[in-house]
Design a protein around this motif. Structure first.
Motif, PDB file in Angstrom:
ATOM      1  N   ALA A   1       0.863  -1.185   0.000  1.00  0.00           N
ATOM      2  CA  ALA A   1       0.000   0.000   0.000  1.00  0.00           C
ATOM      3  C   ALA A   1       0.895   1.229   0.000  1.00  0.00           C
ATOM      4  O   ALA A   1       1.811   1.333   0.822  1.00  0.00           O
ATOM      5  N   THR A   2       0.625   2.141  -0.921  1.00  0.00           N
ATOM      6  CA  THR A   2       1.409   3.384  -0.971  1.00  0.00           C
ATOM      7  C   THR A   2       0.521   4.621  -0.893  1.00  0.00           C
ATOM      8  O   THR A   2       1.032   5.724  -0.772  1.00  0.00           O
ATOM      9  N   GLU A   3      -0.796   4.433  -0.985  1.00  0.00           N
ATOM     10  CA  GLU A   3      -1.733   5.555  -0.947  1.00  0.00           C
ATOM     11  C   GLU A   3      -2.926   5.191  -0.064  1.00  0.00           C
ATOM     12  O   GLU A   3      -3.207   4.005   0.172  1.00  0.00           O
ATOM     13  N   GLU A   4      -3.645   6.207   0.404  1.00  0.00           N
ATOM     14  CA  GLU A   4      -4.823   5.966   1.231  1.00  0.00           C
ATOM     15  C   GLU A   4      -5.858   5.128   0.499  1.00  0.00           C
ATOM     16  O   GLU A   4      -6.546   4.292   1.100  1.00  0.00           O
ATOM     17  N   ALA A   5      -5.989   5.331  -0.824  1.00  0.00           N
ATOM     18  CA  ALA A   5      -6.961   4.556  -1.598  1.00  0.00           C
ATOM     19  C   ALA A   5      -6.649   3.066  -1.540  1.00  0.00           C
ATOM     20  O   ALA A   5      -7.563   2.232  -1.577  1.00  0.00           O
ATOM     21  N   ASP A   6      -5.366   2.719  -1.446  1.00  0.00           N
ATOM     22  CA  ASP A   6      -4.985   1.304  -1.339  1.00  0.00           C
ATOM     23  C   ASP A   6      -5.517   0.720  -0.036  1.00  0.00           C
ATOM     24  O   ASP A   6      -6.025  -0.412  -0.004  1.00  0.00           O
ATOM     25  N   LEU A   7      -5.408   1.482   1.045  1.00  0.00           N
ATOM     26  CA  LEU A   7      -5.883   1.000   2.344  1.00  0.00           C
ATOM     27  C   LEU A   7      -7.395   0.812   2.332  1.00  0.00           C
ATOM     28  O   LEU A   7      -7.912  -0.150   2.906  1.00  0.00           O
ATOM     29  N   LEU A   8      -8.117   1.718   1.700  1.00  0.00           N
ATOM     30  CA  LEU A   8      -9.567   1.574   1.618  1.00  0.00           C
ATOM     31  C   LEU A   8      -9.948   0.319   0.837  1.00  0.00           C
ATOM     32  O   LEU A   8     -10.878  -0.399   1.213  1.00  0.00           O
ATOM     33  N   ALA A   9      -9.212   0.041  -0.242  1.00  0.00           N
ATOM     34  CA  ALA A   9      -9.483  -1.170  -1.027  1.00  0.00           C
ATOM     35  C   ALA A   9      -9.239  -2.422  -0.194  1.00  0.00           C
ATOM     36  O   ALA A   9     -10.019  -3.387  -0.226  1.00  0.00           O
ATOM     37  N   VAL A  10      -8.163  -2.419   0.579  1.00  0.00           N
ATOM     38  CA  VAL A  10      -7.844  -3.568   1.434  1.00  0.00           C
ATOM     39  C   VAL A  10      -8.898  -3.714   2.533  1.00  0.00           C
ATOM     40  O   VAL A  10      -9.331  -4.828   2.855  1.00  0.00           O
ATOM     41  N   ALA A  11      -9.322  -2.594   3.103  1.00  0.00           N
ATOM     42  CA  ALA A  11     -10.343  -2.637   4.159  1.00  0.00           C
ATOM     43  C   ALA A  11     -11.626  -3.284   3.646  1.00  0.00           C
ATOM     44  O   ALA A  11     -12.226  -4.126   4.331  1.00  0.00           O
ATOM     45  N   ARG A  12     -12.044  -2.923   2.464  1.00  0.00           N
ATOM     46  CA  ARG A  12     -13.279  -3.485   1.915  1.00  0.00           C
ATOM     47  C   ARG A  12     -13.112  -4.970   1.585  1.00  0.00           C
ATOM     48  O   ARG A  12     -14.024  -5.777   1.805  1.00  0.00           O
ATOM     49  N   ALA A  13     -11.940  -5.330   1.071  1.00  0.00           N
ATOM     50  CA  ALA A  13     -11.720  -6.710   0.640  1.00  0.00           C
ATOM     51  C   ALA A  13     -11.507  -7.669   1.795  1.00  0.00           C
ATOM     52  O   ALA A  13     -11.618  -8.887   1.621  1.00  0.00           O
ATOM     53  N   THR A  14     -11.187  -7.143   2.971  1.00  0.00           N
ATOM     54  CA  THR A  14     -10.917  -8.013   4.130  1.00  0.00           C
ATOM     55  C   THR A  14     -12.005  -7.912   5.193  1.00  0.00           C
ATOM     56  O   THR A  14     -11.808  -8.331   6.328  1.00  0.00           O
ATOM     57  N   ALA A  15     -13.170  -7.381   4.813  1.00  0.00           N
ATOM     58  CA  ALA A  15     -14.251  -7.194   5.780  1.00  0.00           C
ATOM     59  C   ALA A  15     -14.740  -8.516   6.358  1.00  0.00           C
ATOM     60  O   ALA A  15     -15.360  -8.538   7.425  1.00  0.00           O
ATOM     61  N   HIS A  16     -14.440  -9.614   5.666  1.00  0.00           N
ATOM     62  CA  HIS A  16     -14.890 -10.925   6.147  1.00  0.00           C
ATOM     63  C   HIS A  16     -13.948 -11.538   7.169  1.00  0.00           C
ATOM     64  O   HIS A  16     -14.278 -12.541   7.806  1.00  0.00           O
ATOM     65  N   LEU A  17     -12.751 -10.963   7.329  1.00  0.00           N
ATOM     66  CA  LEU A  17     -11.764 -11.544   8.244  1.00  0.00           C
ATOM     67  C   LEU A  17     -12.056 -11.114   9.678  1.00  0.00           C
ATOM     68  O   LEU A  17     -12.197  -9.917   9.957  1.00  0.00           O
ATOM     69  N   PRO A  18     -12.099 -12.056  10.617  1.00  0.00           N
ATOM     70  CA  PRO A  18     -12.387 -11.685  12.007  1.00  0.00           C
ATOM     71  C   PRO A  18     -11.231 -10.976  12.696  1.00  0.00           C
ATOM     72  O   PRO A  18     -11.429 -10.257  13.674  1.00  0.00           O
ATOM     73  N   VAL A  19     -10.003 -11.190  12.193  1.00  0.00           N
ATOM     74  CA  VAL A  19      -8.820 -10.554  12.767  1.00  0.00           C
ATOM     75  C   VAL A  19      -8.004  -9.938  11.636  1.00  0.00           C
ATOM     76  O   VAL A  19      -7.671 -10.616  10.657  1.00  0.00           O
ATOM     77  N   VAL A  20      -7.709  -8.656  11.767  1.00  0.00           N
ATOM     78  CA  VAL A  20      -6.896  -7.938  10.790  1.00  0.00           C
ATOM     79  C   VAL A  20      -5.783  -7.241  11.557  1.00  0.00           C
ATOM     80  O   VAL A  20      -5.972  -6.845  12.715  1.00  0.00           O
ATOM     81  N   THR A  21      -4.618  -7.074  10.936  1.00  0.00           N
ATOM     82  CA  THR A  21      -3.501  -6.462  11.650  1.00  0.00           C
ATOM     83  C   THR A  21      -2.860  -5.370  10.814  1.00  0.00           C
ATOM     84  O   THR A  21      -2.916  -5.391   9.590  1.00  0.00           O
ATOM     85  N   GLY A  22      -2.228  -4.415  11.512  1.00  0.00           N
ATOM     86  CA  GLY A  22      -1.536  -3.362  10.789  1.00  0.00           C
ATOM     87  C   GLY A  22      -1.259  -2.153  11.641  1.00  0.00           C
ATOM     88  O   GLY A  22      -1.336  -2.189  12.876  1.00  0.00           O
ATOM     89  N   GLY A  23      -0.946  -1.050  10.960  1.00  0.00           N
ATOM     90  CA  GLY A  23      -0.737   0.223  11.621  1.00  0.00           C
ATOM     91  C   GLY A  23      -2.044   0.977  11.734  1.00  0.00           C
ATOM     92  O   GLY A  23      -3.131   0.458  11.437  1.00  0.00           O
ATOM     93  N   ALA A  24      -1.951   2.247  12.115  1.00  0.00           N
ATOM     94  CA  ALA A  24      -3.160   3.051  12.267  1.00  0.00           C
ATOM     95  C   ALA A  24      -3.829   3.332  10.928  1.00  0.00           C
ATOM     96  O   ALA A  24      -5.029   3.589  10.870  1.00  0.00           O
ATOM     97  N   GLY A  25      -3.059   3.265   9.832  1.00  0.00           N
ATOM     98  CA  GLY A  25      -3.617   3.574   8.523  1.00  0.00           C
ATOM     99  C   GLY A  25      -4.751   2.658   8.132  1.00  0.00           C
ATOM    100  O   GLY A  25      -5.843   3.109   7.752  1.00  0.00           O
ATOM    101  N   LEU A  26      -4.536   1.349   8.203  1.00  0.00           N
ATOM    102  CA  LEU A  26      -5.581   0.395   7.828  1.00  0.00           C
ATOM    103  C   LEU A  26      -6.738   0.441   8.813  1.00  0.00           C
ATOM    104  O   LEU A  26      -7.903   0.310   8.425  1.00  0.00           O
ATOM    105  N   ALA A  27      -6.445   0.649  10.099  1.00  0.00           N
ATOM    106  CA  ALA A  27      -7.522   0.753  11.091  1.00  0.00           C
ATOM    107  C   ALA A  27      -8.454   1.907  10.748  1.00  0.00           C
ATOM    108  O   ALA A  27      -9.685   1.781  10.818  1.00  0.00           O
ATOM    109  N   GLY A  28      -7.883   3.044  10.384  1.00  0.00           N
ATOM    110  CA  GLY A  28      -8.706   4.186  10.001  1.00  0.00           C
ATOM    111  C   GLY A  28      -9.531   3.898   8.764  1.00  0.00           C
ATOM    112  O   GLY A  28     -10.695   4.310   8.669  1.00  0.00           O
ATOM    113  N   ALA A  29      -8.940   3.167   7.806  1.00  0.00           N
ATOM    114  CA  ALA A  29      -9.674   2.811   6.589  1.00  0.00           C
ATOM    115  C   ALA A  29     -10.834   1.883   6.911  1.00  0.00           C
ATOM    116  O   ALA A  29     -11.937   2.021   6.354  1.00  0.00           O
ATOM    117  N   ILE A  30     -10.612   0.927   7.806  1.00  0.00           N
ATOM    118  CA  ILE A  30     -11.697   0.032   8.220  1.00  0.00           C
ATOM    119  C   ILE A  30     -12.819   0.832   8.869  1.00  0.00           C
ATOM    120  O   ILE A  30     -14.003   0.616   8.598  1.00  0.00           O
TER     121      ILE A  30
END
Length: 410
Positions: free
Chosen positions: A197-226
């Motif tokens: 991921a190099t842009e905020e839009a990448d994090l939003l795409a990952v957040a949407r694609a991993t909505a089915h996962l019960p556990v997700v990990t990362g920095g504050a960037g992905l958490a904010g996108a979720i």
């Protein structure tokens, strides 16, 4: 209603950082310090962050605390978990990111995404960059506790876990097949997927694609996108900070904190904990306490142990291997003294220092307020005599952050 998201963070400023991201996205967020006891009461909120101090602990201790925190979150009705670590993936070859994620994911696949582009942390081809520089070439290479000399996160994580580690490359993240690619990796037995991921839009795409996962990990960037992709969005009601004197306590040795300290030292009375000049721990503390008693009340004051590399080496030579531990504990005790003297704004620089301060003050839970700088929110203790805390990760904030925070008179 139960919180929609629970988070376990591996240090206190990391918890503050992710809590700020969740609140910014419209989630009412509560931040807790340490593993909550069975009788801990959680106020009505959309998200709850449990900030531990496990980053530099032995792996088995880090895992035990993290598992206990997850059990408490589950008891609060939290269905989805976010495991938060530093955006520079601070760890050693023994952990603790891999062991903790293994324990909390419970055998399920999860993603590994420390990228936080707004702070210059990006991942490409599995390599972590800090401000456009490979992690292994950044100042993190010389971190005193978790030196990061390898930028390849697939390789770094592979040394921390017995489970296979895969990669979700940037071209897939920006395509239409993230979920399909994840499923294919799972079919191959991959348990941990490092995400580019190099842009905020990448994090939003990952957040949407991993909505089915019960556990997700990362920095504050992905958490904010979720958080931004949830159905919750509430207006910012603001946070009233208690009026009163301010104290600044700094233990971080990062370049950003040292620069911020230079600005603060030019404005406020300051005392440095110097093990070279005073190698006896008790005398070091007594000297600092005397100084604080003499100078408190005439405006903001600064107490700090932050030092440049050559000063840190001299300090270790004078005081020994436990120098960092002694300095952090002393700063925590000084925070307690400052609050007893009437301080109602406590500004702290550094993750370990923040942990020492919250422990010394006995702070277990705070309400997360507005940010003084991106990722650095004010947090207000609950109770009859509230104290405002600003817990700053070492590398965060503009050069004048400590000055602005200490002078804030709201």
């Amino acid at each position: 209603m139960s919180p929609v998201l629970g988070c376990v963070a591996d240090d206190h400023t990391g918890g503050s950082d992710v809590a700020a991201a969740l609140r910014r996205a419209g989630l009412r967020t509560v931040l807790r310090f340490g593993v909550p006891g069975p009788d801990a009461v959680l106020p009505d909120c959309d998200a709850v962050v449990v900030a531990l101090k496990t980053r530099a602990l032995p792996a088995d201790e880090a895992v035990a605390q993290s598992v206990r925190a997850r059990r408490w979150l589950a008891a609060q009705g939290v269905q989805r978990l976010y495991v938060k670590y530093c955006s520079t993936f601070d760890s050693t070859d023994e952990g603790n990111i891999g062991p903790v994620v293994d324990a909390l994911a419970g055998g399920e696949v999860t993603v590994i995404c420390p990228a936080t582009p707004e702070h210059g942390r990006t991942t490409y081809l599995g390599h972590l960059f800090v401000g456009g520089v490979l992690l292994s070439e950044s100042s993190m290479r010389h971190h005193p506790l978790t030196p990061m000399t390898d930028s390849d996160l697939v390789r770094v994580l592979g040394r921390q876990t017995p489970h296979p580690v895969g990669l979700l490359p940037l071209d897939v993240v920006r395509g239409a097949s993230i979920r399909e690619h994840l499923d294919a990796l799972v079919a191959k037995g991959i348990r941990h997927v490092v995400v580019d991921a190099t842009e905020e839009a990448d994090l939003l795409a990952v957040a949407r694609a991993t909505a089915h996962l019960p556990v997700v990990t990362g920095g504050a960037g992905l958490a904010g996108a979720i958080a931004r992709t949830t159905a919750f969005s509430r207006p910012d009601e603001g946070t009233r900070l208690p009026a009163g004197p301010a104290v600044v306590l700094a233990g971080s040795c990062s370049a950003a904190t040292l620069d911020q300290l230079d600005h603060a030292l030019a404005r406020f009375p300051a005392h440095r904990l110097d093990p070279v000049a005073t190698p006896d721990p008790e005398e070091l503390a007594r000297t600092a306490f005397r100084w604080l008693d003499e100078h408190f009340g005439d405006g903001p004051v600064v107490l700090y142990a932050s030092a440049r590399p050559e000063q840190r080496e001299a300090a270790r030579a004078a005081m020994g291997a436990r120098t960092s531990e002694i300095l952090e504990r002393t700063l925590g005790r000084l925070a307690g003294r400052a609050v007893a003297l009437g301080a109602r704004r406590v500004v702290v620089a550094g993750g370990e220092t923040s942990g020492a301060v919250t422990t010394a003050l006995g702070v277990e839970q705070v309400l997360v307020g507005e940010e003084a700088d991106r990722g650095v929110p004010w947090c207000v203790t609950t109770g009859n005599d509230p104290v405002a805390l600003l817990l700053k990760s070492g590398n965060f904030g503009r050069p004048d952050l400590l000055v602005r925070a200490a002078q804030d008179s709201r």
